[in-house]
Design an enzyme around this catalytic site. Sequence first.
Site, mmCIF file in Angstrom:
data_model
loop_
_atom_site.group_PDB
_atom_site.id
_atom_site.type_symbol
_atom_site.label_atom_id
_atom_site.label_comp_id
_atom_site.label_asym_id
_atom_site.label_seq_id
_atom_site.Cartn_x
_atom_site.Cartn_y
_atom_site.Cartn_z
ATOM 1 N N TYR A 103 -7.095 3.955 9.680
ATOM 2 C CA TYR A 103 -6.306 2.509 9.891
ATOM 3 C C TYR A 103 -6.154 2.205 8.272
ATOM 4 O O TYR A 103 -5.390 1.568 8.451
ATOM 5 C CB TYR A 103 -8.335 2.462 10.048
ATOM 6 C CG TYR A 103 -8.510 0.278 10.484
ATOM 7 C CD1 TYR A 103 -7.789 -0.162 11.671
ATOM 8 C CD2 TYR A 103 -9.085 -0.226 9.735
ATOM 9 C CE1 TYR A 103 -7.695 -1.050 12.173
ATOM 10 C CE2 TYR A 103 -9.000 -1.770 9.427
ATOM 11 C CZ TYR A 103 -8.268 -2.031 10.948
ATOM 12 O OH TYR A 103 -8.272 -3.406 10.864
ATOM 13 N N SER B 271 -6.222 -6.861 6.601
ATOM 14 C CA SER B 271 -8.054 -6.684 6.403
ATOM 15 C C SER B 271 -7.571 -7.088 5.600
ATOM 16 O O SER B 271 -7.059 -6.491 4.181
ATOM 17 C CB SER B 271 -8.546 -5.677 7.787
ATOM 18 O OG SER B 271 -9.086 -4.866 6.863
#
Length: 338
Positions: free
Chosen positions: A154, A141
């Site tokens: 996260y 990501s």
Amino acid sequence: MARDPHVVVVTGASGGIGRATARAFGARGAQVALLARGEKGLEGAAQEVRAAGGTALPLAVDTSRSQDLQGVAQRIEEELGPIDVWVNTAFTTVFAPFTQIRPEEFERVTQVTYLGYVYGTRAALDVMLPRDRGTIVQVGSALAYRGIPLQSAYCGAKHAIQGFHDSLRCELLHDKSSVRVTMVQMPAVNTPQFSWVLSRLPRQARPVPPIYQPEVAAKAVLYAADHPKRREYWVGGTTAATLIANTFAPGLLDRYLARTGYDSQQTDRPHDPHQPANLWEPADSAAGHDFGAHGIFDDTSTRRSYQLWASQHHGLLGAAAVAAAAAGVLATTRGGRS
């Protein structure tokens, strides 16, 4: 279309990017082992792989348990054959300010989202290294480089995956191994996570626009699996812009995200207090339902990424830039002689 003989493993295959990726490999005729916790989601994903033309082997497993993954890898090789590609994409998270996340919740996110990748990679290497072939794709990501508010667990896990990936890649290069590992850095994607993760936000959680459909991410994963010598790929213009901005002006980006990061990750609708949370138990279990690959933001999501094409063809673009520069120099030189 000729059948793809590859044996592919996809973790987190019951929804979102993992599900779209499994379906895309199925469309090639590959044999796809689908790993996830949710029975309903696994069943739906397996049906899609078969309908696309592939072979599906759904396996219910929690990727945060290393011993379970070791046994699963052996079973896959017994039933489908040697594993050629292993894709790590399973994750969970908590949407909340850091001080509102309980220690055991933060630990659980880390176990699934970070250690799940570590354990999956180890299971893959245990069978790939003796053969000296195979590819591991880590689904990353933009948040692997740039932390944002409300997603500390996260972001921390994705940063850890990035460091782990860098270290492992160096070791494989040192050993002159033919096993490849690459990483695909994703933008905001329209996945079911916004309907099933634990959220303590006052309003409905959402990805930060622009939002891409899971099929865009799946296309990038397949390309990375086919071209694993690159250390990483970037998907989406926002991913490239974020990583570049964080390199040159991280402090400025801190202040910008402090002002915009809360509202941009929430819709105008109140958070549903009855929304399922998959932190400890899958939301798509036998008692739940199949969420599919897409989330609830289809109306505002796109199916194309020009930046992905640029990332895949950086050599061609580089050559074009050099040619353009050379042409400019030549034109200037000729102009000076006239």
